[in-house]
Design a protein around this motif. Structure first.
Motif, PDB file in Angstrom:
ATOM      1  N   GLU A  36     -79.274 -20.094 -11.177  1.00  0.00           N
ATOM      2  CA  GLU A  36     -80.237 -19.033 -11.360  1.00  0.00           C
ATOM      3  C   GLU A  36     -79.550 -17.612 -11.494  1.00  0.00           C
ATOM      4  O   GLU A  36     -80.018 -16.804 -11.862  1.00  0.00           O
ATOM      5  N   GLU A  37     -78.554 -17.480 -10.419  1.00  0.00           N
ATOM      6  CA  GLU A  37     -77.976 -16.255 -10.084  1.00  0.00           C
ATOM      7  C   GLU A  37     -77.409 -15.824 -11.460  1.00  0.00           C
ATOM      8  O   GLU A  37     -77.300 -14.597 -11.875  1.00  0.00           O
ATOM      9  N   TYR A  38     -76.609 -16.915 -11.918  1.00  0.00           N
ATOM     10  CA  TYR A  38     -75.924 -16.479 -13.441  1.00  0.00           C
ATOM     11  C   TYR A  38     -77.046 -16.116 -14.522  1.00  0.00           C
ATOM     12  O   TYR A  38     -76.796 -15.116 -15.198  1.00  0.00           O
ATOM     13  N   ARG A  39     -78.352 -16.512 -14.453  1.00  0.00           N
ATOM     14  CA  ARG A  39     -79.156 -16.289 -15.356  1.00  0.00           C
ATOM     15  C   ARG A  39     -79.837 -14.919 -15.137  1.00  0.00           C
ATOM     16  O   ARG A  39     -79.953 -13.977 -15.978  1.00  0.00           O
ATOM     17  N   THR A  40     -79.917 -14.455 -13.966  1.00  0.00           N
ATOM     18  CA  THR A  40     -80.430 -13.110 -13.456  1.00  0.00           C
ATOM     19  C   THR A  40     -79.376 -12.115 -13.843  1.00  0.00           C
ATOM     20  O   THR A  40     -79.529 -10.999 -14.445  1.00  0.00           O
ATOM     21  N   ILE A  41     -77.948 -12.387 -13.703  1.00  0.00           N
ATOM     22  CA  ILE A  41     -76.860 -11.387 -13.976  1.00  0.00           C
ATOM     23  C   ILE A  41     -76.983 -11.343 -15.688  1.00  0.00           C
ATOM     24  O   ILE A  41     -76.682 -10.171 -16.165  1.00  0.00           O
ATOM     25  N   PHE A  42     -77.117 -12.312 -16.269  1.00  0.00           N
ATOM     26  CA  PHE A  42     -77.113 -12.459 -17.706  1.00  0.00           C
ATOM     27  C   PHE A  42     -78.216 -11.343 -18.224  1.00  0.00           C
ATOM     28  O   PHE A  42     -78.099 -11.017 -19.409  1.00  0.00           O
ATOM     29  N   ALA A  43     -79.354 -11.770 -17.861  1.00  0.00           N
ATOM     30  CA  ALA A  43     -80.542 -11.161 -17.960  1.00  0.00           C
ATOM     31  C   ALA A  43     -80.726  -9.426 -17.813  1.00  0.00           C
ATOM     32  O   ALA A  43     -81.124  -8.631 -18.443  1.00  0.00           O
ATOM     33  N   CYS A  44     -79.969  -9.134 -16.675  1.00  0.00           N
ATOM     34  CA  CYS A  44     -80.146  -7.606 -16.045  1.00  0.00           C
ATOM     35  C   CYS A  44     -78.707  -7.010 -16.129  1.00  0.00           C
ATOM     36  O   CYS A  44     -78.961  -5.467 -16.204  1.00  0.00           O
ATOM     37  N   ALA A  45     -77.610  -7.457 -16.031  1.00  0.00           N
ATOM     38  CA  ALA A  45     -76.527  -6.519 -15.770  1.00  0.00           C
ATOM     39  C   ALA A  45     -76.013  -5.995 -16.879  1.00  0.00           C
ATOM     40  O   ALA A  45     -75.671  -6.454 -18.039  1.00  0.00           O
ATOM     41  N   SER A  46     -75.468  -4.554 -16.782  1.00  0.00           N
ATOM     42  CA  SER A  46     -75.084  -3.604 -17.880  1.00  0.00           C
ATOM     43  C   SER A  46     -74.171  -2.505 -17.189  1.00  0.00           C
ATOM     44  O   SER A  46     -74.530  -1.933 -16.274  1.00  0.00           O
ATOM     45  N   GLY A  47     -73.050  -2.163 -17.797  1.00  0.00           N
ATOM     46  CA  GLY A  47     -72.086  -1.161 -17.476  1.00  0.00           C
ATOM     47  C   GLY A  47     -71.815  -0.444 -18.695  1.00  0.00           C
ATOM     48  O   GLY A  47     -72.363  -0.413 -19.717  1.00  0.00           O
ATOM     49  N   ILE A  48     -70.470   0.089 -18.504  1.00  0.00           N
ATOM     50  CA  ILE A  48     -70.164   1.446 -19.658  1.00  0.00           C
ATOM     51  C   ILE A  48     -69.822   0.500 -20.901  1.00  0.00           C
ATOM     52  O   ILE A  48     -69.751   1.111 -21.748  1.00  0.00           O
ATOM     53  N   TYR A  49     -69.556  -0.693 -20.859  1.00  0.00           N
ATOM     54  CA  TYR A  49     -68.873  -1.401 -21.992  1.00  0.00           C
ATOM     55  C   TYR A  49     -70.190  -2.240 -22.546  1.00  0.00           C
ATOM     56  O   TYR A  49     -69.758  -3.068 -23.625  1.00  0.00           O
ATOM     57  N   GLY A  50     -71.261  -2.425 -22.159  1.00  0.00           N
ATOM     58  CA  GLY A  50     -72.207  -3.202 -22.476  1.00  0.00           C
ATOM     59  C   GLY A  50     -72.651  -4.177 -21.307  1.00  0.00           C
ATOM     60  O   GLY A  50     -72.330  -4.122 -20.091  1.00  0.00           O
ATOM     61  N   THR A  51     -73.371  -5.153 -21.917  1.00  0.00           N
ATOM     62  CA  THR A  51     -73.812  -6.176 -20.986  1.00  0.00           C
ATOM     63  C   THR A  51     -73.074  -7.344 -20.557  1.00  0.00           C
ATOM     64  O   THR A  51     -71.909  -7.703 -21.291  1.00  0.00           O
ATOM     65  N   THR A  52     -73.092  -7.992 -19.617  1.00  0.00           N
ATOM     66  CA  THR A  52     -72.186  -9.214 -19.364  1.00  0.00           C
ATOM     67  C   THR A  52     -72.677 -10.214 -20.385  1.00  0.00           C
ATOM     68  O   THR A  52     -71.457 -10.858 -20.495  1.00  0.00           O
ATOM     69  N   LEU A  53     -73.984 -10.505 -20.726  1.00  0.00           N
ATOM     70  CA  LEU A  53     -74.311 -11.525 -21.727  1.00  0.00           C
ATOM     71  C   LEU A  53     -73.411 -11.249 -22.950  1.00  0.00           C
ATOM     72  O   LEU A  53     -72.872 -12.128 -23.571  1.00  0.00           O
ATOM     73  N   ASP A  54     -73.353 -10.168 -23.257  1.00  0.00           N
ATOM     74  CA  ASP A  54     -72.751  -9.627 -24.518  1.00  0.00           C
ATOM     75  C   ASP A  54     -71.096  -9.949 -24.629  1.00  0.00           C
ATOM     76  O   ASP A  54     -70.432 -10.505 -25.379  1.00  0.00           O
ATOM     77  N   TYR A  55     -70.698  -9.538 -23.264  1.00  0.00           N
ATOM     78  CA  TYR A  55     -69.142  -9.781 -23.198  1.00  0.00           C
ATOM     79  C   TYR A  55     -68.864 -11.450 -23.102  1.00  0.00           C
ATOM     80  O   TYR A  55     -67.965 -11.880 -23.726  1.00  0.00           O
ATOM     81  N   ALA A  56     -69.797 -12.271 -22.387  1.00  0.00           N
ATOM     82  CA  ALA A  56     -69.639 -13.625 -22.436  1.00  0.00           C
ATOM     83  C   ALA A  56     -69.779 -14.236 -24.042  1.00  0.00           C
ATOM     84  O   ALA A  56     -68.965 -14.962 -24.158  1.00  0.00           O
ATOM     85  N   HIS A  57     -70.937 -13.740 -24.676  1.00  0.00           N
ATOM     86  CA  HIS A  57     -71.001 -14.056 -26.104  1.00  0.00           C
ATOM     87  C   HIS A  57     -69.433 -13.872 -26.898  1.00  0.00           C
ATOM     88  O   HIS A  57     -68.968 -14.734 -27.807  1.00  0.00           O
ATOM     89  N   ARG A  58     -69.158 -12.637 -26.794  1.00  0.00           N
ATOM     90  CA  ARG A  58     -68.002 -12.206 -27.472  1.00  0.00           C
ATOM     91  C   ARG A  58     -66.790 -12.964 -27.177  1.00  0.00           C
ATOM     92  O   ARG A  58     -65.978 -13.295 -28.076  1.00  0.00           O
ATOM     93  N   THR A  59     -66.603 -13.225 -25.800  1.00  0.00           N
ATOM     94  CA  THR A  59     -65.219 -14.038 -25.540  1.00  0.00           C
ATOM     95  C   THR A  59     -65.568 -15.368 -25.957  1.00  0.00           C
ATOM     96  O   THR A  59     -64.612 -16.006 -26.513  1.00  0.00           O
ATOM     97  N   HIS A  60     -66.734 -15.792 -26.033  1.00  0.00           N
ATOM     98  CA  HIS A  60     -66.961 -17.354 -26.636  1.00  0.00           C
ATOM     99  C   HIS A  60     -66.554 -17.377 -27.948  1.00  0.00           C
ATOM    100  O   HIS A  60     -65.955 -18.367 -28.370  1.00  0.00           O
ATOM    101  N   GLU A  61     -67.176 -16.470 -28.644  1.00  0.00           N
ATOM    102  CA  GLU A  61     -66.809 -16.593 -30.093  1.00  0.00           C
ATOM    103  C   GLU A  61     -65.288 -16.422 -30.451  1.00  0.00           C
ATOM    104  O   GLU A  61     -64.970 -16.975 -31.616  1.00  0.00           O
ATOM    105  N   GLU A  62     -64.732 -15.249 -29.788  1.00  0.00           N
ATOM    106  CA  GLU A  62     -63.420 -15.288 -30.073  1.00  0.00           C
ATOM    107  C   GLU A  62     -62.458 -16.486 -29.576  1.00  0.00           C
ATOM    108  O   GLU A  62     -61.433 -16.859 -30.188  1.00  0.00           O
ATOM    109  N   LEU A  63     -62.940 -17.305 -28.667  1.00  0.00           N
ATOM    110  CA  LEU A  63     -62.216 -18.209 -27.950  1.00  0.00           C
ATOM    111  C   LEU A  63     -62.345 -19.428 -29.314  1.00  0.00           C
ATOM    112  O   LEU A  63     -61.383 -20.184 -29.443  1.00  0.00           O
ATOM    113  N   LYS A  64     -63.454 -19.575 -29.778  1.00  0.00           N
ATOM    114  CA  LYS A  64     -63.890 -20.493 -30.814  1.00  0.00           C
ATOM    115  C   LYS A  64     -62.859 -20.164 -31.894  1.00  0.00           C
ATOM    116  O   LYS A  64     -62.392 -21.288 -32.707  1.00  0.00           O
TER     117      LYS A  64
END
Length: 200
Positions: A146-174
């Motif tokens: 649930e903590e991960y879900r909340t962070i993914f839903a809400c957290a954003s900084g100067i380079y964008g959201t945590t969720l976008d960061y996780a997706h981008r990393t996942h795609e590049e790893l693949k």
């Protein structure tokens, strides 16, 4: 304004001294460095480091979150093994590349820069990696789903959201044929929440 707990410049000078500047510089990427290195390199190789693993367990209070609502970025924690890539940077450009890396990765001096042996198809190299101590206040410890879900839903900084960061990393790893089961599990949590929201 957040102040670094340690002096980033002193850590940069230490890394420069440990590198020595007599040969090309190698840097190990395991997260956003893979898809946004921000330095010129002569060569990129798949690599594995042993005794460390990639984990989305580092608080980000600037890049992917704020002091009030921290996001998450990857850290390299002890234990296991980690597949990523190593970049070879020309010797004459190594100092400038490290300075740029410090501006990006070490503003708050949270990471512990370490020179790790990285195994590549062409042999072992000694590469700089940004590791995270479990004793660091930026280490999240264990987070609930649930903590991960909340962070993914809400957290954003100067380079964008945590969720976008996780997706981008996942795609590049693949793209590099690297399968990170823990990251895939976390991203499934988001898909399940979105599917539940659609059904309700």
């Amino acid at each position: 304004m957040i102040r670094p707990a340690r002096d980033p410049e002193a850590l940069l000078q230490q890394a420069l001294a440990e590198w020595g500047g007599q040969e090309d510089l190698w840097v190990f990427g395991y997260g956003s460095l893979i898809w946004r290195p921000e330095f010129d390199f002569l060569e990129r190789r798949p690599a594995r480091v042993h005794g460390w693993h990639r984990a989305l367990k580092m608080w980000s209070r600037i890049n992917r979150g704020t002091p009030e609502r921290p996001g998450l970025v990857f850290g390299l924690l002890t234990g296991g093994a980690c597949r990523g890539v190593v970049f070879r940077i020309a010797r004459e450009e190594g100092g400038a590349a490290l300075a740029r890396l410090w501006q990006r990765e070490m503003k708050l001096a949270v990471y512990d820069p370490r020179w790790l042996p990285a195994d590549t198809p062409q042999g072992r190299v000694r590469a700089l990696a940004f590791t995270l101590s479990r004793k660091s206040p930026s280490h999240t410890g264990e987070l609930s789903e649930e903590e991960y879900r909340t962070i993914f839903a809400c957290a954003s900084g100067i380079y964008g959201t945590t969720l976008d960061y996780a997706h981008r990393t996942h795609e590049e790893l693949k793209r590099h044929d690297i399968h990170d089961r823990n990251l895939e599990k976390l991203l499934r949590l988001i898909r399940e929440r979105e599917e539940d929201a659609t059904r309700s």
